[in-house]
Design a protein around this motif. Structure first.
Motif, PDB file in Angstrom:
ATOM      1  N   PRO A  79       8.385   3.306   0.419  1.00 32.30           N
ATOM      2  CA  PRO A  79       7.806   4.445   1.151  1.00 32.30           C
ATOM      3  C   PRO A  79       7.528   4.081   2.606  1.00 32.30           C
ATOM      4  N   TYR A  80       7.120   2.830   2.852  1.00 27.53           N
ATOM      5  CA  TYR A  80       6.875   2.403   4.234  1.00 27.53           C
ATOM      6  C   TYR A  80       8.146   2.541   5.080  1.00 27.53           C
ATOM      7  N   GLY A  81       9.271   2.065   4.546  1.00 23.77           N
ATOM      8  CA  GLY A  81      10.531   2.161   5.294  1.00 23.77           C
ATOM      9  C   GLY A  81      10.854   3.617   5.624  1.00 23.77           C
ATOM     10  N   LEU A  82      10.604   4.486   4.646  1.00 24.81           N
ATOM     11  CA  LEU A  82      10.894   5.911   4.854  1.00 24.81           C
ATOM     12  C   LEU A  82       9.907   6.547   5.835  1.00 24.81           C
ATOM     13  N   SER A  83       8.647   6.094   5.769  1.00 21.37           N
ATOM     14  CA  SER A  83       7.648   6.692   6.674  1.00 21.37           C
ATOM     15  C   SER A  83       7.758   6.127   8.089  1.00 21.37           C
ATOM     16  N   LYS A  84       8.506   5.031   8.264  1.00 26.56           N
ATOM     17  CA  LYS A  84       8.815   4.560   9.622  1.00 26.56           C
ATOM     18  C   LYS A  84      10.078   5.251  10.137  1.00 26.56           C
ATOM     19  N   LEU A  85      10.980   5.590   9.208  1.00 30.26           N
ATOM     20  CA  LEU A  85      12.243   6.228   9.612  1.00 30.26           C
ATOM     21  C   LEU A  85      12.059   7.709   9.961  1.00 30.26           C
TER      22      LEU A  85
ATOM     23  N   LYS B 213      23.886   1.910   7.752  1.00 33.09           N
ATOM     24  CA  LYS B 213      23.324   2.924   6.848  1.00 33.09           C
ATOM     25  C   LYS B 213      21.795   2.814   6.805  1.00 33.09           C
ATOM     26  N   LEU B 214      21.134   3.986   6.840  1.00 37.73           N
ATOM     27  CA  LEU B 214      19.674   4.004   6.781  1.00 37.73           C
ATOM     28  C   LEU B 214      19.268   4.330   5.354  1.00 37.73           C
ATOM     29  N   SER B 215      18.719   3.364   4.668  1.00 38.08           N
ATOM     30  CA  SER B 215      18.439   3.552   3.248  1.00 38.08           C
ATOM     31  C   SER B 215      17.208   2.733   2.849  1.00 38.08           C
ATOM     32  N   PRO B 216      16.015   3.204   3.285  1.00 35.82           N
ATOM     33  CA  PRO B 216      14.806   2.402   3.076  1.00 35.82           C
ATOM     34  C   PRO B 216      14.543   2.103   1.598  1.00 35.82           C
TER      35      PRO B 216
ATOM     36  N   HIS C  94       0.837  -1.214   0.000  1.00 35.20           N
ATOM     37  CA  HIS C  94       0.000   0.000   0.000  1.00 35.20           C
ATOM     38  C   HIS C  94       0.860   1.247   0.000  1.00 35.20           C
ATOM     39  N   SER C  95       1.998   1.166   0.676  1.00 32.55           N
ATOM     40  CA  SER C  95       2.863   2.358   0.720  1.00 32.55           C
ATOM     41  C   SER C  95       3.401   2.678  -0.669  1.00 32.55           C
ATOM     42  N   VAL C  96       3.573   1.636  -1.489  1.00 33.19           N
ATOM     43  CA  VAL C  96       4.058   1.858  -2.858  1.00 33.19           C
ATOM     44  C   VAL C  96       2.916   2.393  -3.722  1.00 33.19           C
ATOM     45  N   SER C  97       1.712   1.847  -3.539  1.00 35.36           N
ATOM     46  CA  SER C  97       0.597   2.294  -4.394  1.00 35.36           C
ATOM     47  C   SER C  97       0.044   3.646  -3.936  1.00 35.36           C
ATOM     48  N   ASP C  98       0.145   3.970  -2.644  1.00 39.30           N
ATOM     49  CA  ASP C  98      -0.376   5.260  -2.167  1.00 39.30           C
ATOM     50  C   ASP C  98       0.580   5.856  -1.120  1.00 39.30           C
ATOM     51  N   PRO C  99       1.728   6.354  -1.596  1.00 39.13           N
ATOM     52  CA  PRO C  99       2.721   6.862  -0.640  1.00 39.13           C
ATOM     53  C   PRO C  99       2.232   8.070   0.165  1.00 39.13           C
ATOM     54  N   SER C 100       1.292   8.846  -0.410  1.00 42.10           N
ATOM     55  CA  SER C 100       0.806  10.026   0.335  1.00 42.10           C
ATOM     56  C   SER C 100       0.019   9.597   1.564  1.00 42.10           C
ATOM     57  N   LEU C 101      -0.849   8.599   1.373  1.00 48.11           N
ATOM     58  CA  LEU C 101      -1.636   8.121   2.519  1.00 48.11           C
ATOM     59  C   LEU C 101      -0.707   7.512   3.570  1.00 48.11           C
ATOM     60  N   ASP C 102       0.251   6.736   3.090  1.00 48.55           N
ATOM     61  CA  ASP C 102       1.217   6.099   4.004  1.00 48.55           C
ATOM     62  C   ASP C 102       1.949   7.163   4.830  1.00 48.55           C
TER      63      ASP C 102
ATOM     64  N   ALA D 297      12.864  -2.852  10.888  1.00 52.92           N
ATOM     65  CA  ALA D 297      14.062  -3.188  10.116  1.00 52.92           C
ATOM     66  C   ALA D 297      14.003  -2.557   8.727  1.00 52.92           C
ATOM     67  N   ALA D 298      12.783  -2.168   8.308  1.00 48.90           N
ATOM     68  CA  ALA D 298      12.610  -1.566   6.973  1.00 48.90           C
ATOM     69  C   ALA D 298      13.364  -0.240   6.835  1.00 48.90           C
ATOM     70  N   VAL D 299      13.815   0.335   7.954  1.00 51.53           N
ATOM     71  CA  VAL D 299      14.559   1.609   7.855  1.00 51.53           C
ATOM     72  C   VAL D 299      15.957   1.388   7.277  1.00 51.53           C
ATOM     73  N   TYR D 300      16.458   0.142   7.290  1.00 47.48           N
ATOM     74  CA  TYR D 300      17.841  -0.094   6.864  1.00 47.48           C
ATOM     75  C   TYR D 300      17.999  -0.306   5.360  1.00 47.48           C
ATOM     76  N   GLY D 301      17.090  -1.018   4.752  1.00 49.32           N
ATOM     77  CA  GLY D 301      17.281  -1.379   3.347  1.00 49.32           C
ATOM     78  C   GLY D 301      18.235  -2.547   3.200  1.00 49.32           C
ATOM     79  N   TYR D 302      18.947  -2.618   2.061  1.00 54.00           N
ATOM     80  CA  TYR D 302      19.858  -3.751   1.825  1.00 54.00           C
ATOM     81  C   TYR D 302      20.983  -3.750   2.853  1.00 54.00           C
ATOM     82  N   PRO D 303      21.144  -4.836   3.595  1.00 52.27           N
ATOM     83  CA  PRO D 303      22.211  -4.835   4.598  1.00 52.27           C
ATOM     84  C   PRO D 303      23.595  -4.944   3.956  1.00 52.27           C
ATOM     85  N   GLU D 304      24.545  -4.181   4.481  1.00 52.32           N
ATOM     86  CA  GLU D 304      25.919  -4.293   3.987  1.00 52.32           C
ATOM     87  C   GLU D 304      26.666  -5.339   4.791  1.00 52.32           C
TER      88      GLU D 304
END
Ligand SMILES: NC(=O)c1ccc[n+]([C@@H]2O[C@H](COP(=O)([O-])OP(=O)(O)OC[C@H]3O[C@@H](n4cnc5c(N)ncnc54)[C@H](O)[C@@H]3O)[C@@H](O)[C@H]2O)c1
Length: 306
Positions: free
Chosen positions: A139-145, A133-136, A80-88, A117-124
Motif C-alpha cells: 500500500p505504501y508503494g501505491l500511496s507514493k505512486l 513498469k509501475l507495479s507497487p 504500517h501501510s499493510v496493517s492500516d492501508p486507509s491511514l496510509d 523506488a517502491a513505485v516500481y515493485g519487482y524489477p524486470e
C-alpha cells in the motif's frame, strides 16, 4: 525564494531545509511531528505544527505565499501501510491532494515531490529506468505512486509545474533506526549498542543506497531544473547487504558477525535505479560513495552516542 517544505522536521527534509536556509531562501515548514523531531527543525525556518490534511494548511499557504513547495511529509512505514492501508492512503494520497489544492489556490509555481523506488515493485531489468513498469508491492508503494498522477493532473489542469524525485534507499544523519529506519540506521544503532545484527536471507540481496546529502543536492537542482519530469535519484550501484555490513564493521573497527534469518516473503532480491535522467535533466550526480556517506553518518552517530 519562499519555499514551503512539508515534512521538514523529518530525516530527509530537515537536511533540505538546512541547505535552503544556508542558501538564503525563506523557508516555512509544515509537519505534525508524527515521526519528525523538534530538534531537527532549523530555528531560522517558520514552523507550523500541522497535519498536511488539515484545512488550516491553506491559511499557512496564504500567509507565507510560497513560490515553491517541497513535499516530503508522508507515512513512510511499509509495515504500517499493510496493517492500516486507509491511514496510509489518507496521509499520502489525501494529504498530497490537500497540498496540491493549496498550491493551486495560492498560485504556487512548482512542487517538488519525494517519491520512491517502491513505485516500481519487482524489477524486470536493472538498473530500473523511470519508464519501467509501475507495479507497487505494498500500500505504501501505491500511496507514493498515486500522488504522482495527481501532481501531473494538477499540472495539466492548472499549470502547476513539478519535479518528481524517486529516491532509492536513503541513509544518513538523523535517520531514525526505531521507526521504519533504513537498514543502515538499524545496523549502525545495533553495532554501536552491541546488539545482534540480523540479516534476512543469505545477505546477497542488493540495494542502491543514496546518501541524504546527495538527495539534498537533487532537490536544490530541481528548484530550477527538471520541469515536469520524473527522475530517479540513486547511485545506480548495487551493494549486497552482507557487503554493507562488512563495510560498516570495517569503518567502525568492529569484529562482528551477523545472524542470518529466514528470507522475508516479498523482499526484492536485487535493486538499483538508473540515474541517467538525473544526470542529463538535473545535471545532478551522486557526490558521495557509500563508503564516504557511511563514514560521515557513523561519525555523527559516534558523536551523539558519547
Ligand atoms: N527514507 C527513505 O529511504 C525514502 C526513500 C524513498 C522516498 N522517501 C520519501 O521521502 C520522504 C521523507 O522520508 P523520511 O525518510 O525523511 O521520513 P521521516 O518520517 O523522517 O519524515 C517524514 C516527515 O513527515 C511528517 N509527517 C508525517 N505525516 C504527516 C502528516 N500527516 N502531516 C504533517 N506531517 C507529517 C513526519 O512528522 C516527518 O517529519 C517521504 O515522503 C518518503 O516517502 C524516503
Amino acid at each position: 525564494m519562499r519555499i514551503l517544505v512539508t515534512g521538514g522536521a523529518g530525516f530527509i527534509a530537515s537536511h533540505i531545509v538546512d541547505r535552503l536556509i544556508a542558501e538564503q531562501h525563506e523557508v516555512c515548514i509544515v509537519d505534525n511531528l508524527s515521526t519528525g523531531k523538534q530538534e531537527n527543525i532549523n530555528p531560522a525556518a517558520i514552523f507550523y505544527n500541522l497535519d498536511i490534511r488539515s484545512e488550516h494548511v491553506l491559511e499557512v499557504f496564504e500567509d507565507f505565499n510560497p513560490q515553491i513547495v517541497i513535499h516530503h511529509a508522508a507515512q513512510i512505514s511499509v509495515a504500517h501501510s499493510v496493517s492500516d492501508p486507509s491511514l496510509d492512503a489518507s496521509i499520502n494520497i489525501n494529504g498530497t491532494i490537500n497540498i496540491l489544492d493549496c498550491c493551486y489556490k495560492t498560485g504556487v509555481r512548482k512542487i517538488i515531490y519525494a517519491s520512491s523506488a517502491a513505485v516500481y515493485g519487482y524489477p524486470e531489468e536493472l538498473p530500473v529506468e523511470e519508464s519501467a513498469k509501475l507495479s507497487p508491492l505494498s500500500p505504501y508503494g501505491l500511496s507514493k505512486l498515486t500522488p504522482e498522477f495527481y501532481i501531473q493532473l494538477y499540472s495539466n489542469l492548472h499549470g502547476l509545474k513539478y519535479t518528481i524525485l524517486r529516491y532509492s534507499n536513503a541513509y544518513g544523519e538523523r535517520q531514525d533506526p526505531r521507526g521504519e529506519g533504513g537498514v543502515i540506521s538499524i545496523f549502525l544503532d545495533n553495532l554501536l549498542t552491541q546488539k545482534e545484527i540480523q540479516i534476512h536471507g543469505d545477505g546477497t540481496q542488493t540495494r542502491d543506497f543514496i546518501y541524504v546529502k546527495d538527495i539534498v543536492n537533487a532537490n536544490i537542482a530541481a528548484l530550477t531544473k527538471g520541469e515536469n519530469c520524473i527522475v530517479n535519484i540513486s547511485t545506480q550501484t548495487e551493494i549486497s547487504v552482507k557487503e554493507l555490513f562488512e563495510m560498516m564493521c570495517k569503518i567502525l573497527e568492529i569484529d562482528a558477525s551477523p545472524k542470518y534469518m529466514d528470507e522475508r516473503v516479498g523482499d526484492i532480491k536485487y535493486s538499483s535505479l538508473s540515474n541517467r535522467q538525473a544526470r542529463s535533466i538535473l545535471g545532478w550526480t551522486s557526490q558521495f560513495t557509500l563508503y564516504q556517506g557511511l563514514k560521515e553518518t557513523i561519525n555523527y552517530y559516534q558523536n551523539i552516542c558519547v
